[in-house]
Design a protein around this motif. Structure first.
Motif, PDB file in Angstrom:
ATOM      1  N   VAL A   9     -24.401   0.049  -8.195  1.00 18.16           N
ATOM      2  CA  VAL A   9     -24.566   0.690  -6.892  1.00 18.16           C
ATOM      3  C   VAL A   9     -25.126   2.107  -7.014  1.00 18.16           C
ATOM      4  N   PHE A  10     -24.959   2.755  -8.175  1.00 15.30           N
ATOM      5  CA  PHE A  10     -25.472   4.105  -8.384  1.00 15.30           C
ATOM      6  C   PHE A  10     -26.857   4.110  -9.040  1.00 15.30           C
ATOM      7  N   ASP A  11     -27.425   2.937  -9.319  1.00 16.85           N
ATOM      8  CA  ASP A  11     -28.760   2.849  -9.918  1.00 16.85           C
ATOM      9  C   ASP A  11     -29.830   3.274  -8.921  1.00 16.85           C
ATOM     10  N   HIS A  12     -30.878   3.926  -9.443  1.00 14.74           N
ATOM     11  CA  HIS A  12     -32.002   4.319  -8.589  1.00 14.74           C
ATOM     12  C   HIS A  12     -32.621   3.080  -7.939  1.00 14.74           C
ATOM     13  N   PHE A  13     -32.898   3.157  -6.679  1.00 10.67           N
ATOM     14  CA  PHE A  13     -33.567   2.137  -5.865  1.00 10.67           C
ATOM     15  C   PHE A  13     -32.730   0.880  -5.625  1.00 10.67           C
TER      16      PHE A  13
END
Length: 66
Positions: A9-13
């Motif tokens: 959920v905190f990954d870019h895009f």
């Protein structure tokens, strides 16, 4: 969140299935980076059909810095 999406959920895009809500998937990645810069922590808990709760913890001051 379906399954264990707390890892991504905190990954870019990254964007969950949110219907017609627009966005780029950068918001949580930016928040996580800001929290890390301030030596804090961010976590998420989620319940299916109830929603998600994000908790941010920031230190009051850095040890050794003035």
């Amino acid at each position: 969140m379906v399954g264990d999406l707390s890892a991504v959920v905190f990954d870019h895009f990254y964007r969950a299935s949110v219907g017609s809500i627009s966005g780029t998937g950068l918001g949580l990645a930016i928040v996580q980076k800001c929290v890390e810069i301030h030596h804090g922590a961010i976590s998420v808990t989620s319940e299916l059909d109830r929603g998600s709760t994000f908790e941010v913890s920031l230190p009051l001051s850095d040890e050794g810095e003035q």
